[in-house]
Motif scaffolding. Sequence first.
Motif, short mmCIF file in Angstrom:
data_model
loop_
_atom_site.label_atom_id
_atom_site.label_comp_id
_atom_site.label_asym_id
_atom_site.label_seq_id
_atom_site.Cartn_x
_atom_site.Cartn_y
_atom_site.Cartn_z
N VAL A 1 30.55 30.45 45.65
CA VAL A 1 32.00 30.97 45.11
C VAL A 1 32.43 30.96 46.27
O VAL A 1 32.52 31.97 47.08
CB VAL A 1 31.75 32.30 44.41
N ASP A 2 33.25 29.88 46.68
CA ASP A 2 34.13 29.75 47.61
C ASP A 2 35.30 30.59 47.80
O ASP A 2 36.55 30.16 47.56
CB ASP A 2 34.53 28.26 48.00
N PRO B 1 41.20 35.36 49.40
CA PRO B 1 39.85 35.55 48.94
C PRO B 1 39.84 36.61 47.74
O PRO B 1 39.02 36.52 46.66
CB PRO B 1 39.19 36.43 50.03
N LEU B 2 40.64 37.63 47.57
CA LEU B 2 40.79 38.33 46.71
C LEU B 2 40.96 37.92 45.35
O LEU B 2 40.61 38.16 44.21
CB LEU B 2 41.47 39.66 46.83
N THR B 3 42.11 36.92 45.56
CA THR B 3 42.54 36.36 44.31
C THR B 3 41.48 35.45 43.74
O THR B 3 41.41 35.16 42.48
CB THR B 3 43.82 35.52 44.67
N VAL C 1 34.88 41.53 49.17
CA VAL C 1 35.41 40.60 50.23
C VAL C 1 34.97 40.96 51.68
O VAL C 1 34.92 40.16 52.29
CB VAL C 1 36.93 40.49 49.84
N GLY C 2 35.15 42.46 51.91
CA GLY C 2 34.93 43.12 53.00
C GLY C 2 33.35 42.70 53.59
O GLY C 2 33.14 42.33 54.58
N ARG D 1 30.46 34.34 55.56
CA ARG D 1 29.99 33.36 54.46
C ARG D 1 30.63 33.77 53.03
O ARG D 1 30.90 34.95 52.90
CB ARG D 1 28.44 33.11 54.39
N SER D 2 30.42 32.78 52.05
CA SER D 2 31.21 33.45 50.76
C SER D 2 29.84 33.46 49.91
O SER D 2 28.48 33.41 50.37
CB SER D 2 31.76 31.80 49.92
#
Length: 304
Positions: A166-167, A175-177, A199-200, A207-208
């Motif tokens: 999940v990139d 990233p949060l969106t 996210v943190g 990495r994702s």
Amino acid sequence: MPRSFLVGSSCFTASDLEELRGRIGKAADATVKQLHGDWFYYLDLKNNSDAVFDKIDELLQDFGNRQAPLDETNANVLTLFITPRYISPWSSKATSIAHVCGLRDGVNRIERGKRVMIEFDKPATEQQIATFRDILYDRMTEIFDRTQPDNATMFAEGSPSPLAVVDIFADGKDPLTVLANYNKEKGLSLDQSEMEYLVGVFQKLGRSPHDVELFMFAQVNSEHCRHKVFNSSWNIDGVDKGKSLFQMIRETHKKTPDYTISAYSDNAAVLQGEAANYWSPDYSTGTWKLTPEIVHILTKAEAP
């Protein structure tokens, strides 16, 4: 592969039928003249010989008290089929027992569903059916349908999905969106603080996340495991409440702790029991004897 089904006995007790008739009639605002329900056993067989069917018949022991179904040619009779959405625990156990009982070469899997037939005073409309369908099935774990399920679909065996990334750190995206959209799409029920935490974490890892990591986090941090809602503070109509839902539940024990040995430990409680006897071996004499003991009552709560 050959597939078939068998019709069993009633899936409702007499009291269940009476209660359901009243609830369905009230919800649909109609008169329920008759209500019939029976177990349907769906069979995924390696061969459908008479010997296999006879063995399944003997194993299920559910065909001695079958009741005649309602007349489906009657326009006022509505026939519904309720089946598990996934492989049910009943299916896993029944299939395992069938294999142990000599049917490993004859049975791939056995599943169980319900056929429910309702006779109204006049034909039921789709709008009426929508008013009472939740009375008859669990929409999270079961499928509600007007037609008998397709066995090929029920017993289909798919290949495991490949691991997916999940990139959330894709170029030009927040990233949060990205995570919030994925959370909504997959129904993970992550709240804002949990998504910010994830996210943190993955920023530090450089990495994702993989899809399985997000699903695992959503499950271990779910309402069942962590009681997010039950331990939350509450504000109702602008008024802060002094106790969480879980504290409200504990309040009962706080006020009346009598006869409780243990409470709220690993989703279980132990209530004070009565004196009883059980047989135990006496190794000094090689005999069995009655041993007196207080037998407490254990209650265990689990979500499906």
